[in-house]
Design a protein around this motif. Structure first.
Motif, PDB file in Angstrom:
ATOM      1  N   MET B   1     -43.092  14.767  25.752  1.00 55.29           N
ATOM      2  CA  MET B   1     -41.682  15.155  25.929  1.00 55.29           C
ATOM      3  C   MET B   1     -40.958  15.169  24.596  1.00 55.29           C
ATOM      4  N   GLU B   2     -40.253  16.264  24.308  1.00 68.15           N
ATOM      5  CA  GLU B   2     -39.506  16.411  23.067  1.00 68.15           C
ATOM      6  C   GLU B   2     -38.197  15.633  23.138  1.00 68.15           C
ATOM      7  N   GLU B   3     -37.800  15.079  22.004  1.00 64.40           N
ATOM      8  CA  GLU B   3     -36.562  14.297  22.013  1.00 64.40           C
ATOM      9  C   GLU B   3     -35.353  15.141  22.406  1.00 64.40           C
ATOM     10  N   GLY B   4     -35.248  16.307  21.782  1.00 68.18           N
ATOM     11  CA  GLY B   4     -34.069  17.125  22.000  1.00 68.18           C
ATOM     12  C   GLY B   4     -33.951  17.695  23.411  1.00 68.18           C
ATOM     13  N   SER B   5     -35.049  17.809  24.107  1.00 66.18           N
ATOM     14  CA  SER B   5     -35.027  18.494  25.406  1.00 66.18           C
ATOM     15  C   SER B   5     -34.517  17.614  26.534  1.00 66.18           C
ATOM     16  N   ASN B   6     -34.530  16.325  26.344  1.00 65.09           N
ATOM     17  CA  ASN B   6     -34.120  15.428  27.423  1.00 65.09           C
ATOM     18  C   ASN B   6     -32.881  14.626  27.037  1.00 65.09           C
ATOM     19  N   PRO B   7     -31.781  14.905  27.739  1.00 65.54           N
ATOM     20  CA  PRO B   7     -30.532  14.215  27.413  1.00 65.54           C
ATOM     21  C   PRO B   7     -30.599  12.714  27.713  1.00 65.54           C
ATOM     22  N   PHE B   8     -31.640  12.289  28.433  1.00 62.63           N
ATOM     23  CA  PHE B   8     -31.767  10.882  28.789  1.00 62.63           C
ATOM     24  C   PHE B   8     -32.886  10.202  27.992  1.00 62.63           C
ATOM     25  N   PHE B   9     -33.244  10.803  26.853  1.00 65.35           N
ATOM     26  CA  PHE B   9     -34.343  10.314  26.035  1.00 65.35           C
ATOM     27  C   PHE B   9     -34.257   8.816  25.773  1.00 65.35           C
ATOM     28  N   VAL B  26     -33.404  -0.366  44.109  1.00 65.23           N
ATOM     29  CA  VAL B  26     -34.790   0.097  44.131  1.00 65.23           C
ATOM     30  C   VAL B  26     -34.873   1.543  44.621  1.00 65.23           C
ATOM     31  N   GLN B  27     -34.197   1.793  45.719  1.00 68.91           N
ATOM     32  CA  GLN B  27     -34.253   3.147  46.298  1.00 68.91           C
ATOM     33  C   GLN B  27     -33.735   4.204  45.330  1.00 68.91           C
ATOM     34  N   ARG B  28     -32.592   3.920  44.733  1.00 68.53           N
ATOM     35  CA  ARG B  28     -31.996   4.904  43.821  1.00 68.53           C
ATOM     36  C   ARG B  28     -32.878   5.177  42.618  1.00 68.53           C
ATOM     37  N   VAL B  29     -33.464   4.136  42.063  1.00 66.38           N
ATOM     38  CA  VAL B  29     -34.330   4.318  40.901  1.00 66.38           C
ATOM     39  C   VAL B  29     -35.532   5.174  41.259  1.00 66.38           C
ATOM     40  N   ARG B  30     -36.144   4.881  42.426  1.00 65.73           N
ATOM     41  CA  ARG B  30     -37.320   5.655  42.829  1.00 65.73           C
ATOM     42  C   ARG B  30     -36.974   7.119  43.079  1.00 65.73           C
ATOM     43  N   HIS B  37     -39.135  13.859  37.666  1.00 64.67           N
ATOM     44  CA  HIS B  37     -40.496  14.242  37.326  1.00 64.67           C
ATOM     45  C   HIS B  37     -41.003  15.425  38.144  1.00 64.67           C
ATOM     46  N   SER B  38     -40.342  15.676  39.266  1.00 70.24           N
ATOM     47  CA  SER B  38     -40.801  16.761  40.144  1.00 70.24           C
ATOM     48  C   SER B  38     -40.437  18.124  39.583  1.00 70.24           C
ATOM     49  N   ARG B  87     -32.214  22.263  48.286  1.00 68.84           N
ATOM     50  CA  ARG B  87     -33.241  21.770  47.385  1.00 68.84           C
ATOM     51  C   ARG B  87     -32.553  21.125  46.190  1.00 68.84           C
ATOM     52  N   TYR B  88     -33.212  20.137  45.608  1.00 69.61           N
ATOM     53  CA  TYR B  88     -32.593  19.374  44.527  1.00 69.61           C
ATOM     54  C   TYR B  88     -33.404  19.478  43.248  1.00 69.61           C
ATOM     55  N   ASP B  89     -32.679  19.597  42.134  1.00 70.98           N
ATOM     56  CA  ASP B  89     -33.306  19.818  40.843  1.00 70.98           C
ATOM     57  C   ASP B  89     -32.794  18.794  39.838  1.00 70.98           C
ATOM     58  N   GLY B  90     -33.698  17.960  39.335  1.00 73.44           N
ATOM     59  CA  GLY B  90     -33.329  16.961  38.341  1.00 73.44           C
ATOM     60  C   GLY B  90     -33.193  17.551  36.955  1.00 73.44           C
ATOM     61  N   ASP B  91     -33.594  18.791  36.802  1.00 76.93           N
ATOM     62  CA  ASP B  91     -33.481  19.481  35.520  1.00 76.93           C
ATOM     63  C   ASP B  91     -32.090  20.099  35.422  1.00 76.93           C
TER      64      ASP B  91
END
Ligand SMILES: [Mn+2]
Ligand SMILES: [Mn+2]
Ligand SMILES: [Zn+2]
Ligand SMILES: [Zn+2]
Lengths: 146, 146
Positions: B1-9, B26-30, B37-38, B87-91
């Motif tokens: 993973m590149e540093e610049g590409s992830n705002p949560f690096f 626990v639930q929220r973290v999972r 990652h999906s 549908r949900y997108d973490g990106d």
DNA sequence: TTTAATTTTGTAATGATTACAAATATAAAA
DNA sequence: TTTTATATTTGTAATCATTACAAAATTAAA
């Protein structure tokens, strides 16, 4: 109305249906007419409520069926703004949509979504493209500031 | 993973939540971990089914609540392909989406919808833009021909 | 600890859409 | 025209994702 702007120029609504191989029942003609003249991108409920006074026996199911039929033969565009209700657009020309998050009004945008779909992965086949913009219309933006 | 590409690096999922003022249960973290990652743009049902084996007491309602919470604080993007399921997108980076009408798979497109929203009517305020493309993925297009 | 606040969970309610079958209208055949 | 077959409309019931709600469980504060 300009000749070039309307692909159904000089055809009655009944003829439009017949040319699509659909029997022009009273309900279908009224619904098509309403869709083609409306600029509000109505929901099934809006179509139903608008036509009920002139057709007291109209059923919501008929509106659902008809709108589904129109979608299949390409007489309407179905829009989904993510509000749990679908909206229907009789304007088939390539354009995009803006929905005001405050008042719910939908506006046409002069942006052709087709042209955007350039960078597609190799081998993909594009059927439909939709471009949705959400925000505040000028009226609601003004009111916001008070 | 590149540093610049992830705002949560360099932040743990727990820290990301804390920085948003959300208690890292626990639930929220999972759920956050799964979303980030999906690559499949999962539905609530998909998230629920994926996490159930490792969290047998997980409730569908918790997934709904969490995903709604994440939406509000800007940890996920909600996508509506008009199939009656969200549908949900973490990106969160600016990009568009393609859905295969045959197999239902969702692919990312390298098209920034923001840049498209030029010709807006005067005085309108843009909050969100979505660009959806529908069609056949290369695999389904091949199978089609047989 | 004890108490208060937050989060999770399970179940019930909601609401748009779809399924279905009876009633009605239209077209084709006789 | 009358009869018969086909298509359409209608009303109601079923579906299903999402939301509302309250009790149970967890966590933080006192
Ligand atoms: Mn439009
Ligand atoms: Mn994506
Ligand atoms: Zn507005
Ligand atoms: Zn496919």
């Amino acid at each position: 109305m300009e000749e070039g702007s309307n692909p159904f120029f000089m055809q009655t609504h009944s003829e439009i249906l017949q040319n699509k191989g659909i029997r022009p029942s009273v309900q279908r003609v009224r619904i098509l007419k309403f869709l083609m003249h409306s600029k509000e991108h109505p929901t099934v409920e809006m179509i139903f409520n608008a036509l009920l006074p002139e057709m007291p026996s109209l059923s919501r199911t008929t509106v659902y069926n008809t709108v589904e039929l129109f979608k299949e033969v390409g007489l309407v565009q179905v829009l989904d703004f993510g509000r749990g209700v679908l909206r229907y657009d009789g304007d088939l020309s390539p354009h995009s949509h803006f929905e005001c998050e405050k008042c719910g009004a939908v506006y046409d945008l002069d942006i052709k979504p087709q042209e955007i779909s350039k960078k597609m992965p190799r081998g993909f086949k594009v059927h439909q493209t939709y471009f949705y913009v959400f925000g505040l219309c000028s009226q609601c933006k003004k009111n916001e500031k008070n």
